[in-house]
Design a protein around this motif. Structure first.
Motif, short mmCIF file in Angstrom:
data_model
loop_
_atom_site.label_atom_id
_atom_site.label_comp_id
_atom_site.label_asym_id
_atom_site.label_seq_id
_atom_site.Cartn_x
_atom_site.Cartn_y
_atom_site.Cartn_z
N ASN A 55 0.82 -1.22 0.00
CA ASN A 55 0.00 0.00 0.00
C ASN A 55 0.85 1.27 0.00
OD1 ASN A 55 -2.62 -1.23 0.02
ND2 ASN A 55 -2.35 -1.68 2.21
N SER A 56 1.97 1.23 -0.68
CA SER A 56 2.84 2.41 -0.76
C SER A 56 2.13 3.52 -1.53
CB SER A 56 4.15 2.07 -1.45
OG SER A 56 3.94 1.73 -2.81
N SER A 57 2.59 4.76 -1.31
CA SER A 57 1.95 5.91 -1.96
C SER A 57 2.06 5.81 -3.49
CB SER A 57 2.59 7.21 -1.47
OG SER A 57 3.98 7.21 -1.72
N GLY A 58 3.22 5.35 -3.99
CA GLY A 58 3.38 5.21 -5.44
C GLY A 58 2.43 4.19 -6.01
N ALA A 59 2.29 3.04 -5.37
CA ALA A 59 1.39 1.99 -5.85
C ALA A 59 -0.06 2.45 -5.80
CB ALA A 59 1.57 0.73 -5.03
#
Length: 561
Positions: free
Chosen positions: A329-333
Motif C-alpha cells: 500500500n505504498s503511496s506510489g502503488a
C-alpha cells in the motif's frame, strides 16, 4: 383509486414526447426513437465510429479473451492468431449487420418487423432485451468493483477493513461492494441522459483513459519482469486437437462481439453519410481488439511471475488491488492503482452503453412506443439488472454465467435471418412506411402479424445447439459431437439460419418483394425526406452567407446610370 378516467389521464401524461414539428404519430408502433433518423440527428462521422470501436474493442472483455483461448488448450501465439482472425470476421459481420442502418436509418428493433412480422418482432426484441438487462447488471457490478479499487487506492482500509464484511451471512454482498455498485448506478444514470447522437465525447474520454491504463500496466509488467513476457508465452499447446481448439477460439471471439454486431444498425443509423462506419468496422475493430487481447495476455503472464500467483488473475479489475497489496500500500502503488482504476471505471460505463443501454432502450421502446423511449428503456434496464442481483450470480452461479453466455444460440440465428432477409431475399429494398403500420395493409403483416418463415429458420438455426447448452448448464454428459456443435455456436447458428431462410423463401416467397418506399404517415409527405431537404437548404443558405461575408466590398460591381 384506479378509475378509468385516472388511468387514461396518467396514460396520456406519461406518453413520450414528440418533436415539435413531428409528422409522425406516437402510437403502439412508432415514436421519435423508432422512426428513420432524420438528417439533423445524424451526427456520427468516420472518427465517431472509430471512437465507438475503440470503446467496444478496448475493454475488459477484450483484455480477458485470451483466457478463453488458452482454456481450449492453445498456446499464447495460437490464441493471438485466433483473436486476429476473429477480429477481422467481426468487422465484416458488423458491416453486414449495420448496412440497413446506414441506408435506411432504422435499428434492429424495427428491422425485425420485416423478418418476423409486425407482431412476431416482439419475440426477438424481448429475448434481446432480457439478455441486455442481465448483462447490464453484471457490467455495472464490475464497474462497481473498479470503483471499489479506486476508492481502495485512496483509503487502503476500504478493500481489506470492516467494509469487506457481508451485510449478512446469506447476502453474498460486502459493504464495500455495495458502495461501489451504488456509485456505478448513479454515474450510469447520468450517462443515460446523453442521447446516442451526442455520445462521441464520452467515448473519447473512455478510450483515452483505458488506453492509459492498458499501456501503463504493460510497461510496468514487462519492466518489472526484466523484459520477459512470462510463462504463458513459453508454454506449449495442451491439446492434441489444435485444429478444433483454433475453431473454438475463433468462434468464441466472434461470439463475444456477436450481440454487438447484431445491433450495429442501432448505431449506424446515426451515420452522417454512407460509408462512415465502414472504415472503423473493417480496420479499427480487429486492431483494437487484437492489441487489447495481446496486452491482456502479456500483463497476466508477467504477473504470474512477479506476484508469484498460484491462481492466474485475468481480470485487471481484480489484479489492481493485488498489485497495491504487493507493494505494501505504498503511496506510489496507490497513485498508480488510482489512475488505472479511472480507465476501468469509464470503460465499464461506456461498454454498458455500447452493448446494452441503447439497444435495450430501443427494444423496450419497440414494446411500448407510446410510453417508452431509449432513455426510459435504459432506466428500466437498470432496475431489472439490479433485481437480478448480479453480485449473487458472480459469487455463486458461475454455471448461470455460462448459460447466459450461451444465449448466443439465440443471437446467432437472429443474425443469420437478418442478413439473409435484408441482403439477399429483399436485396436491400424496404417499404419503410409499412414497418409502422399494424394491419393487413402493410406488406409486413403476413399472417396475423407473424412471418412463419423467420421463425422456422430461427428454429433450424437453434435446435442443433440446445443439447450442448443444456449439458453446459446442467452438467449432463452428452456425446462429444453435440459439445463441438455448441462450441461453434455463433458460426453454425448464423450459417444454419442463413441457409434455411434462403431455402424457405425460395420455396415460399414473402409478399411485397422488390417493393420500396419512403417513410411517411397519415397521408403526409415523407417526414425524413422533408427534414433532410430543409437541412440541406439551411446548409446552402449558410454557405452562401459565408461566401458573401468573405467577399471584399471593393470587388462588388457598382451599377451606375
Amino acid at each position: 383509486m384506479f378509475s378509468k378516467e385516472k388511468v387514461a389521464y396518467w396514460a396520456k401524461r406519461l406518453e413520450v414526447p414528440a418533436d415539435e414539428d413531428a409528422r409522425y404519430k406516437t402510437d403502439i408502433w412508432c415514436n421519435r426513437d423508432l422512426i428513420p433518423i432524420p438528417k439533423e440527428r445524424r451526427t456520427w462521422g468516420i472518427w465517431g465510429y472509430c471512437g465507438y470501436w475503440t470503446v467496444s474493442g478496448s475493454c475488459v472483455s477484450a483484455w480477458t479473451i485470451g483466457s478463453t483461448m488458452l482454456s481450449y488448450g492453445l498456446n499464447a501465439q495460437q490464441a493471438m492468431a485466433c483473436v486476429a482472425v476473429g477480429g477481422v470476421i467481426t468487422g465484416l459481420l458488423a458491416i453486414g449487420c449495420g448496412w440497413m442502418g446506414e441506408v435506411h436509418h432504422i435499428g434492429f428493433t424495427v428491422s425485425s418487423r420485416f423478418s418476423y412480422g409486425m407482431r412476431g418482432a416482439y419475440i426477438p426484441v424481448i429475448i434481446r432485451s432480457f439478455t441486455a438487462c442481465m448483462w447490464a447488471g453484471l457490467q455495472l457490478f464490475w464497474c462497481g468493483q473498479s470503483i471499489k479499487a479506486l476508492i481502495g487506492a485512496i483509503i487502503p482500509g476500504f478493500e481489506d477493513g470492516a467494509l469487506q464484511n457481508l451485510f449478512s451471512e446469506t447476502s453474498q454482498l460486502a459493504k464495500n461492494d455495495f458502495i461501489g455498485f451504488v456509485i456505478a448506478l448513479i454515474a450510469f444514470g447520468f450517462l443515460i441522459l446523453v442521447p446516442p447522437e451526442k455520445m462521441q465525447k464520452p467515448f473519447i474520454a473512455s478510450f483515452t483513459t483505458f488506453v492509459g491504463t492498458m499501456f501503463g500496466m504493460l510497461i510496468w509488467a514487462v519492466h518489472t519482469n526484466h523484459g520477459s513476457a512470462g510463462p504463458l508465452f513459453k508454454s506449449a499447446a495442451t491439446t492434441d486437437q489444435v485444429g478444433w481448439g483454433i475453431m473454438y477460439g475463433i468462434t468464441a471471439m466472434i461470439g463475444s462481439w456477436g450481440a454487438g454486431c447484431l445491433g450495429q444498425s442501432d448505431w449506424t443509423r446515426y451515420a452522417n453519410r454512407r460509408g462512415a462506419p465502414t472504415l472503423s468496422q473493417l480496420i479499427f475493430a480487429p486492431i483494437f481488439i487484437t492489441v487489447t487481447a495481446l496486452i491482456g495476455v502479456v500483463v497476466t503472464s508477467c504477473t504470474v511471475e512477479i506476484l508469484d500467483l498460484e491462481t492466474i488473475i485475468w481480470n485487471p479489475i481484480d489484479l489492481l488491488p493485488v498489485i497495491q497489496q504487493y507493494y505494501g500500500n505504498s503511496s506510489g502503488a496507490r497513485a498508480a492503482v488510482f489512475f488505472a482504476s479511472i480507465g476501468l471505471v469509464l470503460s465499464q460505463l461506456a461498454i454498458t452503453v455500447v452493448l446494452n443501454s441503447v439497444s435495450c432502450g430501443m427494444d423496450m421502446a419497440g414494446l411500448a412506443p407510446r410510453w417508452i423511449n431509449i432513455r426510459r428503456g435504459g432506466y428500466i434496464m437498470i432496475v431489472v439488472g439490479v433485481l437480478s442481483q448480479p453480485w449473487t450470480l458472480v459469487a455463486t452461479a458461475q454455471r448461470f454465467l455460462t448459460v447466459l453466455s450461451g444465449f448466443g444460440i439465440f443471437m446467432a440465428p437472429f443474425t443469420g435471418v437478418m442478413l439473409a432477409d435484408y441482403l439477399v431475399v429483399r436485396k436491400r429494398k424496404l417499404k419503410l412506411n409499412d414497418l409502422y403500420v399494424g394491419d393487413s395493409s402493410s406488406i409486413y403483416w403476413y399472417s396475423n402479424g407473424f412471418n412463419w418463415r423467420g421463425f422456422v429458420a430461427f428454429g433450424l438455426g437453434t435446435v442443433w445447439l440446445f443439447p450442448g447448452l443444456i449439458a453446459t448448464g446442467g452438467g449432463y454428459n452428452i456425446p462429444i459431437g453435440w459439445l463441438r456443435l455448441f462450441n461453434l455456436t455463433f458460426i453454425l447458428g448464423t450459417v444454419f439460419s442463413f441457409v434455411a431462410f434462403l431455402i424457405i423463401n425460395y420455396v415460399s416467397p414473402p409478399p411485397g418483394l422488390g417493393e420500396e418506399g419512403p417513410f411517411y404517415l397519415d397521408g403526409d409527405d415523407d417526414y425524413a425526406t422533408k427534414r433532410d431537404l430543409k437541412a440541406d437548404s439551411r446548409d446552402e443558405e449558410s454557405a452562401t452567407d459565408e461566401k458573401l461575408a468573405e467577399t471584399d466590398v471593393t470587388e462588388v460591381p457598382v451599377l451606375r446610370d
